[in-house]
Design a protein around this motif. Sequence first.
Motif, PDB file in Angstrom:
ATOM      1  N   ASN A  66       0.829  -1.208   0.000  1.00  0.00           N
ATOM      2  CA  ASN A  66       0.000   0.000   0.000  1.00  0.00           C
ATOM      3  C   ASN A  66       0.862   1.257   0.000  1.00  0.00           C
ATOM      4  OD1 ASN A  66      -2.350  -1.484   0.009  1.00  0.00           O
ATOM      5  ND2 ASN A  66      -2.559  -1.460   2.253  1.00  0.00           N
ATOM      6  N   ARG A  67       1.947   1.210   0.782  1.00  0.00           N
ATOM      7  CA  ARG A  67       2.862   2.366   0.812  1.00  0.00           C
ATOM      8  C   ARG A  67       3.507   2.597  -0.561  1.00  0.00           C
ATOM      9  NH1 ARG A  67       3.530   6.007   5.218  1.00  0.00           N
ATOM     10  NH2 ARG A  67       2.521   5.001   6.978  1.00  0.00           N
TER      11      ARG A  67
ATOM     12  N   ARG B  57       2.169   1.721  -3.452  1.00  0.00           N
ATOM     13  CA  ARG B  57       1.158   2.245  -4.371  1.00  0.00           C
ATOM     14  C   ARG B  57       0.881   3.737  -4.131  1.00  0.00           C
ATOM     15  NH1 ARG B  57      -1.145  -3.006  -3.804  1.00  0.00           N
ATOM     16  NH2 ARG B  57      -2.350  -2.335  -1.976  1.00  0.00           N
ATOM     17  N   ARG B  58       0.878   4.134  -2.838  1.00  0.00           N
ATOM     18  CA  ARG B  58       0.627   5.540  -2.517  1.00  0.00           C
ATOM     19  C   ARG B  58       1.827   6.432  -2.788  1.00  0.00           C
ATOM     20  NH1 ARG B  58      -1.745   3.350   2.219  1.00  0.00           N
ATOM     21  NH2 ARG B  58       0.064   4.061   3.435  1.00  0.00           N
ATOM     22  N   GLY B  59       2.979   5.822  -2.995  1.00  0.00           N
ATOM     23  CA  GLY B  59       4.176   6.609  -3.262  1.00  0.00           C
ATOM     24  C   GLY B  59       4.966   6.960  -2.018  1.00  0.00           C
ATOM     25  N   SER B  60       4.531   6.458  -0.865  1.00  0.00           N
ATOM     26  CA  SER B  60       5.274   6.739   0.373  1.00  0.00           C
ATOM     27  C   SER B  60       6.609   6.032   0.373  1.00  0.00           C
ATOM     28  CB  SER B  60       4.462   6.276   1.587  1.00  0.00           C
ATOM     29  OG  SER B  60       3.232   6.967   1.644  1.00  0.00           O
TER      30      SER B  60
END
Length: 212
Positions: A22-23, A25-28
Amino acid sequence: MKKMSINDAAEYFGVSKEAIHNRVRRGSLQSVVENGVKMVLLDETQAKTGRKTLQPRRTTLSNDRYYKLLEEQNQKLQSRVDTLENETRSLRDQKEQMLIAEREKIERIYKEKDEQLKNILSSISSQFMLNAPQEAVAEEEMLEAVIESEVAKESKVVSLNRHLKKRGFSAKKIKKIKARFKKSAKKDERIIIVGKKYYIDTKKYDYSDIIG
């Protein structure tokens, strides 16, 4: 930049692999694919403070509350189980006491009835022995009728002779049965003796082993 696999990154940050995806995908988090394997890129700041940035502490606190809730529910359930066990034990004890009281009541009733029957037979036997006339056959038949009349309300007492005649046994068969009764009379509590005659209680006892 520091590279590590998804699994290593999840272990490093103390989170699930899905959280790392998820990180990404979010770019974090940055990632690259090397030889078909996705690798996570960490700069120096993320490498040093990665666990703090993903705040695993919140998950720990959440788990603590969850376990505490489970423990409280466990205690409540255990308390309820203890209460039910105590109630079950109490009901079982009450039932046992009721059964004991009922058994004692039944035994007392039967004992009183037996005493009444013995008194009736003793009284009739005494009168018969004191006033025995010459015509023995007629008196015996009268005695049978009196006994059966007196005890009819209490039991099914009938003379052995009358019982055998009602069942239609032959004279030879009756003679054999009477011989067996004579042999067992003094030690068999089922047989009632008045004078020289035998009486049986067909309601209370089974005589099939003697009568056949």
